[in-house]
Design an enzyme around this catalytic site. Structure first.
Site, PDB file in Angstrom:
ATOM      1  N   SER A 121     -17.837  24.125  13.690  1.00  0.00           N
ATOM      2  CA  SER A 121     -17.151  23.101  14.473  1.00  0.00           C
ATOM      3  C   SER A 121     -17.694  23.026  15.888  1.00  0.00           C
ATOM      4  CB  SER A 121     -15.665  23.454  14.597  1.00  0.00           C
ATOM      5  OG  SER A 121     -15.068  23.535  13.349  1.00  0.00           O
ATOM      6  N   HIS A 142     -21.310  18.751   9.716  1.00  0.00           N
ATOM      7  CA  HIS A 142     -19.924  19.011  10.107  1.00  0.00           C
ATOM      8  C   HIS A 142     -18.968  18.028   9.426  1.00  0.00           C
ATOM      9  CE1 HIS A 142     -16.773  19.059  13.560  1.00  0.00           C
ATOM     10  NE2 HIS A 142     -16.437  19.889  12.601  1.00  0.00           N
ATOM     11  N   GLU A 154     -20.376  14.620  10.810  1.00  0.00           N
ATOM     12  CA  GLU A 154     -21.170  14.668  12.037  1.00  0.00           C
ATOM     13  C   GLU A 154     -22.407  15.513  11.724  1.00  0.00           C
ATOM     14  OE1 GLU A 154     -18.870  16.646  15.104  1.00  0.00           O
ATOM     15  OE2 GLU A 154     -19.644  15.333  16.641  1.00  0.00           O
ATOM     16  N   ASN A 192     -15.202  17.497  18.389  1.00  0.00           N
ATOM     17  CA  ASN A 192     -14.376  18.575  18.943  1.00  0.00           C
ATOM     18  C   ASN A 192     -14.473  18.709  20.458  1.00  0.00           C
ATOM     19  OD1 ASN A 192     -13.073  19.275  16.588  1.00  0.00           O
ATOM     20  ND2 ASN A 192     -14.816  20.480  15.897  1.00  0.00           N
TER      21      ASN A 192
HETATM   22  N1  NAD Z   1     -10.268  23.490   9.745  1.00  0.00           N
HETATM   23  C1  NAD Z   1     -10.867  22.410  10.179  1.00  0.00           C
HETATM   24  O1  NAD Z   1     -10.242  21.411  10.516  1.00  0.00           O
HETATM   25  C2  NAD Z   1     -12.378  22.385  10.266  1.00  0.00           C
HETATM   26  C3  NAD Z   1     -13.027  21.152  10.362  1.00  0.00           C
HETATM   27  C4  NAD Z   1     -14.433  21.123  10.394  1.00  0.00           C
HETATM   28  C5  NAD Z   1     -15.141  22.314  10.374  1.00  0.00           C
HETATM   29  N2  NAD Z   1     -14.474  23.505  10.288  1.00  0.00           N
HETATM   30  C6  NAD Z   1     -15.275  24.738  10.251  1.00  0.00           C
HETATM   31  O2  NAD Z   1     -15.411  25.141   8.901  1.00  0.00           O
HETATM   32  C7  NAD Z   1     -15.513  26.555   8.827  1.00  0.00           C
HETATM   33  C8  NAD Z   1     -14.430  27.088   7.896  1.00  0.00           C
HETATM   34  O3  NAD Z   1     -13.150  26.710   8.371  1.00  0.00           O
HETATM   35  P1  NAD Z   1     -11.875  26.638   7.394  1.00  0.00           P
HETATM   36  O4  NAD Z   1     -10.879  25.767   8.070  1.00  0.00           O
HETATM   37  O5  NAD Z   1     -12.304  26.345   6.008  1.00  0.00           O
HETATM   38  O6  NAD Z   1     -11.366  28.162   7.487  1.00  0.00           O
HETATM   39  P2  NAD Z   1     -10.526  28.979   6.382  1.00  0.00           P
HETATM   40  O7  NAD Z   1      -9.920  30.113   7.149  1.00  0.00           O
HETATM   41  O8  NAD Z   1      -9.671  28.078   5.581  1.00  0.00           O
HETATM   42  O9  NAD Z   1     -11.670  29.521   5.387  1.00  0.00           O
HETATM   43  C9  NAD Z   1     -12.676  30.390   5.794  1.00  0.00           C
HETATM   44  C10 NAD Z   1     -13.145  31.143   4.550  1.00  0.00           C
HETATM   45  O10 NAD Z   1     -14.323  31.896   4.900  1.00  0.00           O
HETATM   46  C11 NAD Z   1     -14.276  33.090   4.195  1.00  0.00           C
HETATM   47  N3  NAD Z   1     -15.193  34.075   4.755  1.00  0.00           N
HETATM   48  C12 NAD Z   1     -15.028  34.875   5.835  1.00  0.00           C
HETATM   49  N4  NAD Z   1     -16.109  35.650   5.986  1.00  0.00           N
HETATM   50  C13 NAD Z   1     -16.971  35.342   4.990  1.00  0.00           C
HETATM   51  C14 NAD Z   1     -18.239  35.825   4.585  1.00  0.00           C
HETATM   52  N5  NAD Z   1     -18.863  36.792   5.270  1.00  0.00           N
HETATM   53  N6  NAD Z   1     -18.827  35.297   3.502  1.00  0.00           N
HETATM   54  C15 NAD Z   1     -18.220  34.313   2.791  1.00  0.00           C
HETATM   55  N7  NAD Z   1     -17.007  33.819   3.108  1.00  0.00           N
HETATM   56  C16 NAD Z   1     -16.389  34.326   4.196  1.00  0.00           C
HETATM   57  C17 NAD Z   1     -12.812  33.497   4.252  1.00  0.00           C
HETATM   58  O11 NAD Z   1     -12.510  34.470   3.261  1.00  0.00           O
HETATM   59  C18 NAD Z   1     -12.128  32.161   4.022  1.00  0.00           C
HETATM   60  O12 NAD Z   1     -11.881  31.916   2.654  1.00  0.00           O
HETATM   61  C19 NAD Z   1     -15.423  27.066  10.281  1.00  0.00           C
HETATM   62  O13 NAD Z   1     -16.713  27.205  10.798  1.00  0.00           O
HETATM   63  C20 NAD Z   1     -14.677  25.933  10.957  1.00  0.00           C
HETATM   64  O14 NAD Z   1     -14.917  25.875  12.346  1.00  0.00           O
HETATM   65  C21 NAD Z   1     -13.114  23.556  10.214  1.00  0.00           C
END
Ligand code: NAD
Length: 293
Positions: A121, A142, A154, A192
Site C-alpha cells: 500500500s 496495488h 494502481e 493512500n
Molecule cells: N486492507 C486493505 O485495504 C489493502 C488495500 C490494498 C493493499 N493492501 C496491502 O495488501 C497487503 C495485505 O494486506 P491484507 O489487508 O490482505 O492483510 P491481512 O492481514 O488480511 O492478510 C495478510 C496475510 O499475510 C500473511 N502473511 C504474513 N507473513 C507472511 C509470509 N511470510 N508469507 C506468506 N504470508 C504471510 C498472513 O498470515 C495473512 O494471512 C499489505 O501489503 C497491505 O498494505 C491492503
C-alpha cells in the site's frame, strides 16, 4: 518481446491475497495461493468459496462456473509450487522486513522469466525490487479492498522496472476487467497519500473529543457524500495496515503532518484491528456494529 502470463502465484491469503486469487481465477488464470501455514491457506480458500457461493445465490454466477474457478486455485504451502508461475504477486502483511525476507526466499524458486508484483500500500517499490535478483521484472500492482468489487488497480514502476513488465501488468489488469492508474514510486503512491491522512485526521478528531465514532462517520457520509465513514473505512482496511501506511508516509516524507494518531497506535496495540479481528472503531461481534468510543 511480450510476456504472456498464464499462471499467477499469490503470497498471503488474507483479505487482499484471497481477493486477488479469486479475481485472477475468475478471469481464467491458474492460481497458486501461499501463506505461512496450510491453515491460513485453507481459511483463504474458504473465504473465496463463500464469496463465490454468494455470487451464485445472487444469480451472478452459475454453480458450474464456481466449480471451474475454484478448480483453478491450488494451495502452495512452499515456494516450490511457484516454479512454473509467470507472475507472483506478494500480498503479505504491510511490513518491509517480512516482505524483504519473502522476496529473498522466493527468487531462487522462480523461473528466470517470472515477474514479481507487490500489492504494498505504501512501501517503496524500488527498495523492495532491490531485494530481488530481477528489479527489471518487479512492479507494484496495488489492488483495492475488496478486490472483487473495486474497479481500480494502481500500478507503480520501480526505477528499474522494464517496459515489458509494465505492459504485461497492464494486460493482466485489463484481462481481470479492472481500470489502471499509474503512480510514481513515492510513499503511499496516489490513493493512500490522499486517503490515509484523511483517515488519520478522523482518528485525531475522535482522539481530541471533537466527535464520537458515530458523529464523525455520519458527518463524512452525509456531509461529504462518502459512501462509508472514515472510521468504518479504517476498520475495513485494517488498523494495522492503516498504521503501517502512516508510518511509511511519516518516515518517507519527513513531515510531521503525517504523524500517526496515538489513538490508532493504541487500537493496534490492543489487537483491535478492525473487521478482520471483529473489533476496531466498531465492535462487530454482535448482530450490528457497535461503536467502541
Ligand atoms: N486492507 C486493505 O485495504 C489493502 C488495500 C490494498 C493493499 N493492501 C496491502 O495488501 C497487503 C495485505 O494486506 P491484507 O489487508 O490482505 O492483510 P491481512 O492481514 O488480511 O492478510 C495478510 C496475510 O499475510 C500473511 N502473511 C504474513 N507473513 C507472511 C509470509 N511470510 N508469507 C506468506 N504470508 C504471510 C498472513 O498470515 C495473512 O494471512 C499489505 O501489503 C497491505 O498494505 C491492503
Amino acid at each position: 518481446m511480450s510476456i504472456e502470463i498464464r499462471k499467477v502465484g499469490v503470497i498471503g491469503a488474507g483479505q487482499m491475497g484471497g481477493g486477488i486469487a479469486q479475481v485472477a481465477a475468475a478471469s481464467g488464470y491458474e492460481v497458486a495461493l501461499n501463506d505461512i501455514s496450510e491453515e491460513r491457506i485453507n481459511a483463504g480458500l474458504a473465504t473465496i468459496n463463500g464469496n463465490l457461493a454468494r455470487q451464485v445465490s445472487k444469480g451472478h454466477l452459475t454453480e458450474e462456473e464456481k466449480t471451474l474457478i475454484l478448480a483453478r486455485i491450488t494451495s502452495a504451502p512452499t515456494y516450490e509450487h511457484f516454479n512454473d508461475a509467470d507472475l507472483v504477486i506478494e500480498a503479505a502483511v504491510e511490513n518491509e522486513d517480512i516482505k524483504r525476507k519473502i522476496f529473498q526466499a522466493l527468487c531462487p524458486a522462480l523461473k528466470p522469466t517470472a515477474l514479481i508484483g507487490t500489492n504494498t500500500s505504501s512501501i517503496s517499490v524500488t527498495r523492495l525490487a532491490s531485494t530481488t535478483d530481477r528489479p527489471e521484472q518487479f512492479i507494484g500492482i496495488h489492488f483495492m479492498n475488496p478486490v472483487p468489487v473495486m474497479q481500480l488497480v494502481e500500478v507503480i514502476r520501480g526505477i528499474a522496472t522494464s517496459e515489458e513488465t509494465f505492459e504485461a501488468t497492464r494486460a493482466l489488469v485489463e484481462k481481470i476487467g479492472k481500470s489502471l492508474t499509474v503512480a510514481e514510486d513515492f510513499p503511499g503512491f496516489i490513493v493512500n497519500r490522499i486517503l490515509l491522512p484523511m483517515i488519520n485526521e478522523a482518528i485525531y478528531t475522535l482522539y481530541e473529543g471533537v466527535g464520537s465514532v458515530e458523529s464523525i462517520d455520519t458527518a463524512m457520509r452525509l456531509g461529504a457524500n462518502h459512501p462509508m465513514g472514515p472510521l468504518q473505512l479504517a476498520d475495513f482496511i485494517g488498523l494495522d495496515t492503516c498504521l503501517s501506511i502512516m508510518q511509511v508516509l511519516y518516515e518517507g516524507l519527513a513531515d510531521s503532518k503525517y504523524r500517526p494518531c496515538p489513538l490508532l497506535v493504541k487500537y493496534v496495540e490492543a489487537g483491535w484491528l478492525g473487521r478482520k479481528t471483529r473489533r476496531g472503531f466498531y465492535d462487530y461481534r454482535g448482530e450490528k456494529p457497535v461503536p467502541t468510543r
